[in-house]
Write an enzyme that holds these catalytic residues in place. Structure first.
Site: not given
Ligand code: FPP
Length: 235
Positions: A13, A61
């Site tokens: 996250d 998501n």
């Molecule tokens: C949560 O941060 C993260 C995600 C929804 C996506 C995770 C994806 C990756 C790390 C990309 C690479 C993955 C692979 C499997 C190659 P958020 O967007 O909820 O962050 P925030 O809470 O700050 O908004």
């Protein structure tokens, strides 16, 4: 003292906030998170971790903007087709957990291709949770079980805590250590069945900043835990 955890889960996250705080688009945070994951997977494997489960995209998501969902899907395809090749060479097997519905065909194809390319790798399993929800996984397992009981394949007496794992998306061992980055302290519908006795490590770092040395700290935290699994210490 515990040894290195057999199965680590990571709720990755904070990608969005990492980017926004730098005046960048949220997509830049996901891209940077991808680089971090690559480093962590290799580091975990080298430490002797056998299973690494990561939360790449939850069923919820899909509520994000179409632009962000599409960017994430494109990034995942890029990773599966290019970057994870290094992972394959390092003898890591990639598997997926989650529902296949609602995913674009090009995403499904890239998932299939990386699964196929890495299927004989044996050092470590990287379980990518994509279009995944923990409650959904339990519901889907229950439907499979009901179906097998109805067809006479199993009897309800055959079911127990251990045998239930066979009906989850992947038959992996329970989580020993769950890491959540990004300041929040919640479980967000991640591997609810498998985390029944996991030690939980919350990090204030945003995922892109969570580096191999931070994984070492989380593992140190785990090693110092007294895991009684509901029992009492005998010595
Ligand atoms: C949560 O941060 C993260 C995600 C929804 C996506 C995770 C994806 C990756 C790390 C990309 C690479 C993955 C692979 C499997 C190659 P958020 O967007 O909820 O962050 P925030 O809470 O700050 O908004």
């Amino acid at each position: 003292m515990n040894g290195v955890p057999n199965h680590i889960g990571i709720i990755m996250d904070g990608n969005g906030r990492w980017a926004t705080e730098r005046g960048l688009k949220r997509s830049a945070g996901h891209k940077e998170g991808g680089k971090t994951l690559e480093e962590l997977a290799l580091h975990a494997k080298n430490l002797g971790v056998k299973y690494l489960s990561v939360y790449a995209f939850s069923t919820d998501n899909f509520k994000r903007s179409e632009e962000e969902v599409n960017y994430l899907m494109d990034l995942l395809i890029y990773y599966f087709n290019n970057k994870l090749e290094k992972v394959c060479k390092d003898n890591i097997k990639v598997v997926f957990s989650g529902r296949k519905v609602n995913l674009r065909n090009d995403v499904l194809e890239a998932m299939e291709s990386i699964t196929e390319k890495t299927k004989n790798n044996t050092d470590c399993v990287l379980n990518i949770c994509l279009n995944y929800g923990g409650e959904e996984e339990i519901v889907d397992a229950t439907i499979k079980i009901a179906d097998e009981i109805n067809k006479g394949i199993i009897k309800k007496e055959d079911l127990n805590r251990e045998s239930y794992y066979q009906y989850l998306y992947q038959n992996l061992p329970p989580l020993d250590l769950l890491i959540r980055t990004g300041k929040e302290k919640r479980l967000s519908n991640f591997m609810l069945y498998q985390m029944y006795y996991a030690e939980i490590y919350f990090s204030d770092l945003y995922f892109p900043d969570f580096k191999p040395k931070d994984l070492d700290d989380a593992i140190e935290f785990y090693k110092n835990k007294d895991r009684r699994f509901g029992g009492v210490k005998t010595n």
